[in-house]
Design a protein around this motif. Structure first.
Motif: not given
Length: 378
Positions: A59, A290, A294, A314, A318, A347
């Motif tokens: 990320y 997410v 990801y 990740y 974020k 997220a």
């Protein structure tokens, strides 16, 4: 006089620039933000440290490729502590004093995170998203510490709740002989006591060890219906294999820190039926936004296979970046903390909420079981 006035303005501008430079936040320049991590990048717990780092980097690199946050690119400096507390303490001192980190991020483990706290509190540096659910990082409230995952108390409560629905009463605990293992043991004990039950037996393993023979003999002798394991994937895998080899087949429960995919890989064919509590959404499907994004970014590296640990890295990255954005272009540790506390952060299907009295962002716990083909089923 005009010339003097002009020189005065220039002098004033220089003084203001110097003052701004002198009072700029540690680890922050016009084009970069330095953050530091200590994690197990080698040794028996290395898949946890590398997963947490690599998930976060997926990320951070995406954000940097888009120009960073207000023109600042994020530099993650990761140091190896081998999952040992003394090395984590030394790494923390180095990251704060030598690397000038703006924030610490994604430490892996309870003993290692605990070892960092004295330096964290002294420097008043944000300690963001440690990969641990220990109460020591939650109680008493510490303004510097931000947890994005559920606690071990919440995980063990969910596990014991499930065991109770199966009318099982004989529960043993195999745990790592350190702060992490003891935190998990406390959670199991508390959840059982709530149901007027007690742990039938306990046995330990040393951190970074797979010497489980004594533990197997002790727990097997208590004839448990379920064993809750509070350790890392190497020792848990050895314990399960040894129990099965002695024809002992209780339910084997693990909490999220075990490293789900690493455990499944170590167990091979013996993984079937092993249960694990999770504090992140499923990383393999597109149920949450997410997880979908990801997979797209993390899998750019062909050596990266989706799993719960790297997803947590990740997600942590974020949420961290969202805090930076909310803090605005004049980034300081203080306004970063206040920005995180300002309102909930979503997220992408995983939501956290911090305020000025509580930095425990999530209580999400899911229960999974490893299927015959190695997949994780809810």
């Amino acid at each position: 006089m005009k010339r003097i006035a002009g020189l005065a303005k220039i002098f004033l501008a220089i003084c203001m620039a110097c003052c701004a430079s002198a009072y700029a936040e540690v680890g922050v320049t016009s084009n970069s933000i330095v953050i530091g991590q200590s994690a197990a990048l080698s040794g028996p717990a290395m898949e946890l440290g590398n997963g947490m780092r690599d998930g976060a980097m997926a990320y951070f690199e995406h954000v940097n490729n888009q120009g960073g946050v207000f023109g600042r690119k994020i530099i993650l400096k990761s140091l190896d502590d081998g999952y040992e507390a003394d090395r984590a303490a030394a790494n923390t001192k180095h990251l704060i004093e030598k690397e000038g980190a703006f924030s610490l991020f994604g430490y892996v483990g309870t003993p290692t995170s605990n070892a960092a706290l004295a330096a964290v509190n002294q420097a008043r540096i944000p300690f963001f998203a440690p990969f641990t659910g220990a109460s020591s990082l939650r109680d008493p409230f510490n303004r510097n510490v931000f947890n994005i995952r559920a606690s071990y108390m919440e995980e063990t409560e969910k596990i014991i709740e499930h065991i109770a629905t199966l009318t099982m009463t004989r529960v043993a605990v195999f745990y790592q002989n350190d702060a992490y293992g003891k935190a998990g043991l406390e959670g199991v004990t508390r959840a059982l006591k709530k149901r007027n039950l007690e742990v039938v037996s306990t046995a330990t393993v040393e951190r970074n060890s797979t010497d489980v023979a004594e533990a197997v003999n002790k727990i097997k002798a208590s004839n448990p219906q379920a064993v809750v394991m509070i350790s890392a994937y190497t020792s848990c895998a050895e314990f399960i294999k040894a129990m099965l080899a002695q024809d002992s087949h209780p339910l084997f429960w693990n909490i999220s820190f075990v490293g789900s995919q690493a455990l499944a890989n170590k167990l091979g064919k013996d993984a079937r039926g092993v249960l694990i509590s999770q504090v992140m959404p499923a990383p393999w499907n597109d149920i949450t936004l997410v997880a979908k994004e990801y997979k797209k970014l993390y899998a750019k590296d062909s050596s990266h296979l989706p799993d719960y640990v790297s997803l947590e890295g990740y997600v942590a990255a974020k949420i961290f970046v969202e805090g930076l954005r909310r803090a605005g272009p004049n980034l300081t540790r203080e306004n970063f903390i206040k920005a995180l506390e300002s309102q909930p952060i979503d997220a992408g299907g995983f939501r956290v909420k911090f305020d000025n009295n509580n930095h425990n962002g999530s209580s999400f716990v899911d229960l999974t079981v490893i299927a015959k083909d190695g997949r994780f089923l809810r």
